[in-house]
Design a protein around this motif. Sequence first.
Motif, PDB file in Angstrom:
ATOM      1  N   GLY A  16     -48.133   2.936  34.877  1.00  0.00           N
ATOM      2  CA  GLY A  16     -49.375   2.344  34.428  1.00  0.00           C
ATOM      3  C   GLY A  16     -49.954   1.483  35.534  1.00  0.00           C
ATOM      4  N   LEU A  17     -51.181   1.056  35.368  1.00  0.00           N
ATOM      5  CA  LEU A  17     -51.897   0.423  36.468  1.00  0.00           C
ATOM      6  C   LEU A  17     -51.402  -0.974  36.803  1.00  0.00           C
ATOM      7  N   GLU A  18     -50.605  -1.561  35.928  1.00  0.00           N
ATOM      8  CA  GLU A  18     -49.960  -2.828  36.259  1.00  0.00           C
ATOM      9  C   GLU A  18     -48.452  -2.656  36.398  1.00  0.00           C
ATOM     10  N   GLY A  19     -48.036  -1.417  36.667  1.00  0.00           N
ATOM     11  CA  GLY A  19     -46.642  -1.136  36.933  1.00  0.00           C
ATOM     12  C   GLY A  19     -45.819  -0.764  35.723  1.00  0.00           C
ATOM     13  N   GLU A  20     -46.448  -0.519  34.572  1.00  0.00           N
ATOM     14  CA  GLU A  20     -45.704  -0.110  33.379  1.00  0.00           C
ATOM     15  C   GLU A  20     -45.011   1.229  33.635  1.00  0.00           C
ATOM     16  N   ARG A  21     -43.772   1.328  33.201  1.00  0.00           N
ATOM     17  CA  ARG A  21     -43.002   2.544  33.464  1.00  0.00           C
ATOM     18  C   ARG A  21     -43.131   3.557  32.331  1.00  0.00           C
ATOM     19  N   ASP A  22     -43.057   3.090  31.100  1.00  0.00           N
ATOM     20  CA  ASP A  22     -43.108   3.992  29.946  1.00  0.00           C
ATOM     21  C   ASP A  22     -44.567   4.224  29.556  1.00  0.00           C
ATOM     22  N   VAL A  23     -45.081   5.406  29.866  1.00  0.00           N
ATOM     23  CA  VAL A  23     -46.446   5.777  29.468  1.00  0.00           C
ATOM     24  C   VAL A  23     -46.365   7.034  28.597  1.00  0.00           C
ATOM     25  N   SER A  24     -45.500   6.958  27.591  1.00  0.00           N
ATOM     26  CA  SER A  24     -45.210   8.122  26.753  1.00  0.00           C
ATOM     27  C   SER A  24     -46.474   8.718  26.159  1.00  0.00           C
ATOM     28  N   GLU A  25     -46.418   9.992  26.020  1.00  0.00           N
ATOM     29  CA  GLU A  25     -47.585  10.803  25.667  1.00  0.00           C
ATOM     30  C   GLU A  25     -47.659  11.030  24.163  1.00  0.00           C
ATOM     31  N   HIS A  26     -48.884  10.975  23.624  1.00  0.00           N
ATOM     32  CA  HIS A  26     -49.103  11.418  22.257  1.00  0.00           C
ATOM     33  C   HIS A  26     -50.428  12.171  22.186  1.00  0.00           C
ATOM     34  N   HIS A  27     -50.600  12.931  21.122  1.00  0.00           N
ATOM     35  CA  HIS A  27     -51.793  13.758  20.950  1.00  0.00           C
ATOM     36  C   HIS A  27     -52.773  13.080  19.997  1.00  0.00           C
ATOM     37  N   CYS A  28     -54.040  13.168  20.328  1.00  0.00           N
ATOM     38  CA  CYS A  28     -55.112  12.689  19.442  1.00  0.00           C
ATOM     39  C   CYS A  28     -55.627  13.901  18.660  1.00  0.00           C
ATOM     40  N   ASP A  29     -54.966  14.209  17.589  1.00  0.00           N
ATOM     41  CA  ASP A  29     -55.281  15.442  16.864  1.00  0.00           C
ATOM     42  C   ASP A  29     -56.635  15.390  16.177  1.00  0.00           C
ATOM     43  N   HIS A  30     -57.220  14.186  16.047  1.00  0.00           N
ATOM     44  CA  HIS A  30     -58.530  14.087  15.400  1.00  0.00           C
ATOM     45  C   HIS A  30     -59.665  14.457  16.348  1.00  0.00           C
ATOM     46  N   LEU A  31     -59.387  14.612  17.648  1.00  0.00           N
ATOM     47  CA  LEU A  31     -60.406  14.977  18.621  1.00  0.00           C
ATOM     48  C   LEU A  31     -60.362  16.474  18.909  1.00  0.00           C
ATOM     49  N   ARG A  32     -61.516  17.116  18.958  1.00  0.00           N
ATOM     50  CA  ARG A  32     -61.536  18.571  19.159  1.00  0.00           C
ATOM     51  C   ARG A  32     -61.345  18.961  20.613  1.00  0.00           C
ATOM     52  N   GLY A  33     -61.501  17.985  21.530  1.00  0.00           N
ATOM     53  CA  GLY A  33     -61.319  18.286  22.941  1.00  0.00           C
ATOM     54  C   GLY A  33     -62.592  18.786  23.591  1.00  0.00           C
ATOM     55  N   TYR A  34     -62.628  18.711  24.908  1.00  0.00           N
ATOM     56  CA  TYR A  34     -63.793  19.188  25.655  1.00  0.00           C
ATOM     57  C   TYR A  34     -63.908  20.695  25.484  1.00  0.00           C
ATOM     58  N   HIS A  35     -65.026  21.137  24.901  1.00  0.00           N
ATOM     59  CA  HIS A  35     -65.241  22.567  24.613  1.00  0.00           C
ATOM     60  C   HIS A  35     -64.029  23.158  23.887  1.00  0.00           C
ATOM     61  N   ASP A  36     -63.517  22.409  22.912  1.00  0.00           N
ATOM     62  CA  ASP A  36     -62.417  22.864  22.061  1.00  0.00           C
ATOM     63  C   ASP A  36     -61.128  23.113  22.829  1.00  0.00           C
ATOM     64  N   SER A  37     -60.933  22.390  23.912  1.00  0.00           N
ATOM     65  CA  SER A  37     -59.689  22.506  24.689  1.00  0.00           C
ATOM     66  C   SER A  37     -58.715  21.451  24.189  1.00  0.00           C
ATOM     67  N   LYS A  38     -57.712  21.896  23.472  1.00  0.00           N
ATOM     68  CA  LYS A  38     -56.742  20.980  22.882  1.00  0.00           C
ATOM     69  C   LYS A  38     -55.357  21.288  23.432  1.00  0.00           C
ATOM     70  N   PRO A  39     -54.440  20.320  23.379  1.00  0.00           N
ATOM     71  CA  PRO A  39     -54.565  19.011  22.757  1.00  0.00           C
ATOM     72  C   PRO A  39     -55.254  17.991  23.657  1.00  0.00           C
ATOM     73  N   VAL A  40     -55.738  16.919  23.020  1.00  0.00           N
ATOM     74  CA  VAL A  40     -56.197  15.740  23.755  1.00  0.00           C
ATOM     75  C   VAL A  40     -55.009  14.782  23.837  1.00  0.00           C
ATOM     76  N   ARG A  41     -54.675  14.399  25.053  1.00  0.00           N
ATOM     77  CA  ARG A  41     -53.475  13.586  25.271  1.00  0.00           C
ATOM     78  C   ARG A  41     -53.835  12.173  25.723  1.00  0.00           C
ATOM     79  N   VAL A  42     -53.081  11.215  25.242  1.00  0.00           N
ATOM     80  CA  VAL A  42     -53.079   9.853  25.762  1.00  0.00           C
ATOM     81  C   VAL A  42     -51.652   9.564  26.197  1.00  0.00           C
ATOM     82  N   GLY A  43     -51.471   9.125  27.439  1.00  0.00           N
ATOM     83  CA  GLY A  43     -50.153   9.007  28.022  1.00  0.00           C
ATOM     84  C   GLY A  43     -49.802  10.285  28.767  1.00  0.00           C
ATOM     85  N   ASN A  44     -48.732  10.220  29.564  1.00  0.00           N
ATOM     86  CA  ASN A  44     -48.349  11.395  30.355  1.00  0.00           C
ATOM     87  C   ASN A  44     -46.830  11.431  30.497  1.00  0.00           C
TER      88      ASN A  44
END
Length: 599
Positions: free
Chosen positions: A322-350
């Motif tokens: 993370g931008l202040e040195g956070e190590r755990d940036v675990s990923e989850h899906h935003c299933d309520h978002l359809r994604g850019y041109h329906d490209s899913k999943p939408v992810r937050v974290g990596n």
Amino acid sequence: MEQQPPISDYGFLSDSRSGALVSKDGSIDWWCPHRFDGSSVFARLLDPKAGHFQLAPIGVGGPGYRVERAYQPDTLVLRTVHHTPHGSVAVTDALAAEQGARAHELGKNSPAVLIRVVEGLSGRVRMALDFAPRPEYGLLTPYLHEQPDGGVLAGAGPIVLMLRAGGLRLRAGTDRVTHEFEVSAGQVIGMDVAFGEAYGAPPARVDPLAALAETTRAWQAFRETHTYSGRYRDLVTHSSTVLTGLTYARSGAVAAALTSSLPEQIGGDRNYDYRYSWLRDFSLTMRALWVAACPDETSRLFAWVTRSIGRIGAEPVPVLFGLEGERDVSEHHCDHLRGYHDSKPVRVGNDAWRQRQLDVPGEVMAAVWRLRDYLGATFEDELREMVLGLAEQVAATWRLPDRGIWETRDDERHYVWSKVSCWLALDRAVGLADRLGDRADPRRWAAIRDEIREVVLREGWNDRIGAFTGAFGSPELDASVLALPVARFLPATDPRMRSTIAVLERDLGTDEGLLRRWSTDPAAFPLCSFWLVECLVMTGEMQRAEALFERVVGYANDVGLFSEQIDLSTGVQLGNTPQALSHIGLINAAWRITKPDSF
């Protein structure tokens, strides 16, 4: 259903704390005001219902309408001119700098205020404002409260936004603010959206016109402290400004991109969150900032890396933070978002932070080597411990398979570039041994380094194909091996590298010089094309290198921004934007053309 604009339609705003994207039709479709990797208040980029702030002439895009836009010189202040049948109007957008910020103070205490200034140029133009914030990636619909000064306060969950529009009195609807007004030639109306925390300090109050002027001066003062005298000066200066815009000023970390989940292929699922800082990008970024004469940025970035990595043990060095040195940036899906041109999943974290990627220590060590004279004859304790720890980890683990530079999410392999990066780490450690104290072991490091080289030359070369391939024993080509000459593992003039370059051009390239990472990659990756430019320079083919460079930079959008990838058939941009690696590649290729023996 509402159509989302092409990725290349977006311009980039930054206050070096957060960033926003504004489309050609005047809509702010992405803004995470707390910080780059924070939660959004506008995310129409990923779903038409996830929030926006549009400000444009009524009938935008209709008959007789056209738009032109450009950044104010040496800034990320964007001026868009809308030409309509009834007249012309300019909208200038920026994220406000702190009052009085100059040079390297830019972004350290940004007020988190979006500025929009409307200026009538000719005729009388009817404008429409549509303000629809949707915090938490569209999960929240705020309450809207009209204010005595004519503004509207939006509040939901942990955030508040204050919208003010000059002398206009705004009316709050149920879930948005809409307003129409007319602008005549010479008339100027300043607007701002200020971000605040529900249980913290209230949103800042600024004079939009004064704040816009101050922000423009801050960017220009910053650029005046950085001089570049090589070829393609305007392109390099602009790309270094983009890198500054992707820098989180409080720590010095550089975000890989502004956005999350813009797809590598429309409708595909390779949609990742790039709003973090990758150690792999670190060496390339350092190199680019050094070329662009940004020594203060390199030292800040270096301090961030040593602090973020911490003491090195048996676990692999993390790939990203993370931008202040956070190590755990675990990923989850935003299933309520359809994604850019329906490209899913939408992810937050990596979840790439969990991977073993053996090239990472080499990338960091290359940066230490580049700055060795700047860092002193004897390294400070934390830096010394980091370099020793990286060298010993590489010595112990280089034989293991990994996920490689492209962060595959399938099986681990023995990737050629990963092994070369291990060689690079130990080669640089040997060269730095006199600065590392009594625990340095250059003789052992050199022996392992030489063994790695022998293994790569034996196992990485495919005699049948006539090229270094992506992994040991694999026939699959991989453009990452173009970095071998850049790392000085093997000269570009070596017959094996000459053959590899020719095979990659033939099998992964296009007539326009665009290069894919591997044969099934759906789109071109600009960084790979810029690596090819560097290789051509190093083989003495300067004319070809210049021609290729000029073709590739032509794929930038109208305000000089590169995304992650370029569609092979249409030339349109794909993936997260703006992408730091693409601009880093441009800077380094321009410098290689300027000084072929550099680095």
